[in-house]
Design a protein around this motif. Structure first.
Motif, PDB file in Angstrom:
ATOM      1  N   THR A  45      61.223  45.011  47.503  1.00 40.17           N
ATOM      2  CA  THR A  45      61.293  46.204  48.445  1.00 40.17           C
ATOM      3  C   THR A  45      60.474  47.406  47.803  1.00 40.17           C
ATOM      4  O   THR A  45      59.592  47.845  48.851  1.00 40.17           O
ATOM      5  N   TRP A  46      60.048  47.457  46.855  1.00 36.80           N
ATOM      6  CA  TRP A  46      59.289  48.530  46.195  1.00 36.80           C
ATOM      7  C   TRP A  46      57.852  48.138  46.542  1.00 36.80           C
ATOM      8  O   TRP A  46      56.921  48.894  46.983  1.00 36.80           O
ATOM      9  N   ALA A  48      56.698  46.383  49.279  1.00 43.73           N
ATOM     10  CA  ALA A  48      56.825  46.531  50.612  1.00 43.73           C
ATOM     11  C   ALA A  48      56.482  48.135  50.596  1.00 43.73           C
ATOM     12  O   ALA A  48      55.687  48.379  51.589  1.00 43.73           O
ATOM     13  N   TRP A  49      57.205  48.757  50.277  1.00 47.60           N
ATOM     14  CA  TRP A  49      56.976  50.175  50.190  1.00 47.60           C
ATOM     15  C   TRP A  49      55.494  50.548  49.806  1.00 47.60           C
ATOM     16  O   TRP A  49      54.833  51.380  50.501  1.00 47.60           O
ATOM     17  N   GLN A  50      54.855  50.181  48.782  1.00 48.33           N
ATOM     18  CA  GLN A  50      53.781  50.632  48.241  1.00 48.33           C
ATOM     19  C   GLN A  50      52.447  50.083  49.292  1.00 48.33           C
ATOM     20  O   GLN A  50      51.663  50.837  49.139  1.00 48.33           O
ATOM     21  N   GLN A  54      57.123  51.437  54.810  1.00 47.81           N
ATOM     22  CA  GLN A  54      58.358  52.425  54.389  1.00 47.81           C
ATOM     23  C   GLN A  54      59.508  52.225  55.540  1.00 47.81           C
ATOM     24  O   GLN A  54      60.468  52.561  55.289  1.00 47.81           O
ATOM     25  N   THR A  55      59.270  51.862  56.608  1.00 44.49           N
ATOM     26  CA  THR A  55      60.238  51.816  57.671  1.00 44.49           C
ATOM     27  C   THR A  55      60.969  50.512  57.505  1.00 44.49           C
ATOM     28  O   THR A  55      62.221  50.724  57.572  1.00 44.49           O
ATOM     29  N   ALA A  57      61.223  48.338  54.817  1.00 47.89           N
ATOM     30  CA  ALA A  57      61.584  48.165  53.776  1.00 47.89           C
ATOM     31  C   ALA A  57      63.092  48.266  53.337  1.00 47.89           C
ATOM     32  O   ALA A  57      63.780  47.490  52.780  1.00 47.89           O
ATOM     33  N   PRO A  58      63.630  49.507  53.435  1.00 43.28           N
ATOM     34  CA  PRO A  58      64.914  49.856  53.312  1.00 43.28           C
ATOM     35  C   PRO A  58      65.998  49.017  54.030  1.00 43.28           C
ATOM     36  O   PRO A  58      66.995  48.559  53.504  1.00 43.28           O
ATOM     37  N   TYR A 119      49.521  44.733  44.517  1.00 42.68           N
ATOM     38  CA  TYR A 119      50.798  44.587  44.915  1.00 42.68           C
ATOM     39  C   TYR A 119      51.199  43.207  45.300  1.00 42.68           C
ATOM     40  O   TYR A 119      52.212  42.675  45.119  1.00 42.68           O
TER      41      TYR A 119
END
Length: 607
Positions: A45-46, A48-50, A54-55, A57-58, A119
């Protein structure tokens, strides 16, 4: 795969056993993996956020946490014994793992839609690490692992190849090779598990077969012993009658005949008793009754009884260690006596000149305060390669012709069994031509206050006096009833005999009040002498009872012991029976009767 790896078991027999083991191993690993799996997805998830997701991933992380938790709870619940078949559990586990793989691969592919950065390398490391970590929980179940690794590994390889660069193709190729290696490792792990389960099951079946063979041997000994003892018992009573008639008439020839018959019966009885003893020990029908034992006092009593035997064989019997005081142990006295008697009897039997020694001393060579009992001789000795065999059943050194005067070869087998029951260490030291030394070691205890613990009765009680006594004898064998009636009548007893419980009750109701009850254990029509004894007791018969039996089946022996009456095993010598009757008449309570006492003979045994 299973049939190739199995050892003496078919694939059909082996498969459910392997699957059950796989489920057990998987459940054990699954209990530990919930938090590590969620942390691995947190790293994804981290990543994917990087890379700009951001939408999604959570949302993806929340879905993975729910999926991991649901799988964890569900598989542990149905993994409880008896919930579902192992094959069903493995199938559902593989399906759940495939769902997780699809969710993971979806995120992997979305991350690879972003421009390549460091990443993506982190994601590759996390995914490959997860592939390695998945080996343990699948427990060699190849289908589960192939389903997971092909989906996740395939997504990684597609992601790198889709970059259209040589570097991406090289990484994809390397990943493919690594996933193939891991798959082969899981396959080999499964085959190893099959072999281990197969070997374990084969050993279990061999153990079961050995136990069944031992039980069959015990039943055979019990049946054979009972059937052989019946005619010998009748013969022993007749032999005793012959000797009594010879005494009354002064006929020396008749007396010698009676003595010869009794010697032959004594030898046969000794052989049968040894078979009985092994049968009882193997069946666990012997229970140790611990008490404080003065070792030197015990050795003194045993030496007294064996001295005439040693002298008759031209040997000197030495009882050493008399200066040692306070040598006490806590054990079963009758069983310890039996061990020492067997060792001493063997030493005398196989020593042709010189001496036999028995001694006891304190021993702290191992750092523990112990008592060592040593039986040594100046006999021919035992070669090193045969020393372990002498403790086996029916094994005798230097007796290939099976001379029955040297016994059956059960003496040391009985020693080992009783020593194991009492947790006594037995060691043998011997060299050809230098005799043999047997040592028993057991923990030493402080001398009890007063140091007045008494030894067991040694069987030297006298026969009943001349006062006329009454005896009621119950046995379904006419020959035995006739022979025993003739013996006891000759000796002045008033005898009544019955063939079953009903006849015995009728005799008692007619006014015959016996001083002693003699009862056979097994009566006709599957009736038990114990039932007859209890029925007479309910009718007010207060006479002490002697159970005479050829029965050696462990459960029946236990029933006789629990009844609380004295047990004598056929064939019973006439003099032995009279001594037992005398003890019963002289006792103030119920005569002591347990298997430890039954194993102990009043005369030194010959095995």
């Amino acid at each position: 795969m299973i049939s190739d790896a199995s050892i003496g078991l078919s694939a059909r027999e082996l498969r459910p056993l392997v699957e059950a083991e796989q489920v057990q191993l998987s459940v054990q690993q699954l209990r530990r993996l919930l938090l590590p799996l969620i942390l691995a997805d947190a790293f994804v998830t981290w990543v994917a956020w990087q890379v700009g997701l951001q939408t999604i991933a959570p949302v993806w992380f929340a879905a993975m946490v729910v999926a991991h938790t649901a799988r964890w709870v569900y598989l542990l619940r149905i993994g409880e014994p008896g919930r579902v078949a192992p094959a069903t559990w493995l199938s559902r586990s593989a399906a759940a793992l495939a769902v997780l793989a699809v969710l993971r691969s979806a995120m992997v592919l979305m991350i690879f839609t972003r421009p390549i950065s460091e990443y993506h390398y982190v994601l590759t490391m996390i995914s490959f690490g997860s592939a390695v970590g998945a080996i343990s929980p699948v427990a060699g179940h190849l289908r589960s692992y192939v389903g997971w690794s092909s989906i996740v590994g395939g997504a990684l390889c597609v992601g790198w190849i889709a970059r259209g660069t040589l570097e991406g193709a090289a990484i994809a190729t390397l990943l493919l090779m690594l996933f193939v290696v891991l798959t082969f490792y899981v396959r080999d792990q499964g085959r190893t598990l099959v072999q281990l389960v197969s070997l374990s099951e084969s050993l279990r079946r061999e153990r079961d077969r050995a136990e069944k063979a031992s039980e069959a041997k015990t039943r055979f000994f019990a049946a054979a012993s009972h059937d052989l003892r019946q005619p010998l018992t009748a013969l022993s009573y007749n032999a005793a009658t012959v000797q009594e008639l010879a005494r009354l008439s002064g006929d020396e020839m008749l007396d010698r005949v009676g003595q010869g018959i009794r010697r032959a019966l004594s030898e046969s009885s000794s052989l049968l008793d040894s078979l009985l003893e092994v049968s009882k020990l193997d069946a666990g029908a012997v229970r140790a009754e611990e008490r404080d034992v003065d070792v030197m006092k015990l050795l003194g009593r045993i030496a007294e009884s064996f001295t005439p035997i040693a002298n008759a064989a031209g040997l000197e019997l030495r009882c050493l260690g008399g200066h040692h005081k306070g040598l006490w142990v806590r054990t079963d006295l009758a069983l310890l006596r039996r061990i020492i008697q067997n060792l001493l009897g063997n030493a005398i039997k196989f020593t042709h000149d010189g001496h036999v020694s028995i001694e006891a001393f304190a021993d702290d060579r191992t750092g523990k305060d112990c008592v060592c009992i040593r039986v040594s001789d100046t006999g021919p000795g035992i070669p090193h390669e045969l020393q372990e065999h002498v403790f086996e059943e029916f094994y005798q050194v230097g007796n290939p012709e099976r001379n029955r005067s040297r016994g059956l070869g059960l003496g040391l087998a009985i020693v080992r069994r009783i020593a194991g029951l009492l947790k006594i260490s037995v060691a043998l030291t011997s060299q050809p031509g230098q005799g043999a030394v047997f040592e028993l070691r057991m923990p030493r205890i402080p001398a009890p206050r007063g140091a007045g613990a008494e030894l067991l009765p040694d069987g030297s009680e006298t026969a009943p006096g001349s006062a006329r006594r009454r005896v009621l004898f119950i046995d379904d064998e006419p020959e035995i009833r006739e022979s025993l009636t003739a013996l006891l009548s000759t000796l002045g007893w008033e005898v009544r005999s019955a063939s079953d419980q009903q006849e015995a009750e009728e005799i008692h109701e007619a006014g015959f009040a016996p001083d002693v009850l003699l009862i056979d254990f097994r009566l006709r029509d599957n009736a038990s002498g114990l039932d007859a004894w209890k029925a007479l007791k309910r009718r007010g018969c207060a006479a002490p009872g002697l159970m005479i039996t050829g029965e050696t089946e462990p459960r029946r022996i236990a029933a006789a012991r629990e009844a609380g009456i004295t047990v004598l095993y056929k064939p019973v010598d006439g003099a032995q029976l009279l001594q037992a009757m005398g003890r019963a008449l002289g006792s103030t309570g119920v005569p002591r009767s347990n298997d430890a006492a039954a194993i102990q003979d009043s005369a030194p045994p010959s095995f």
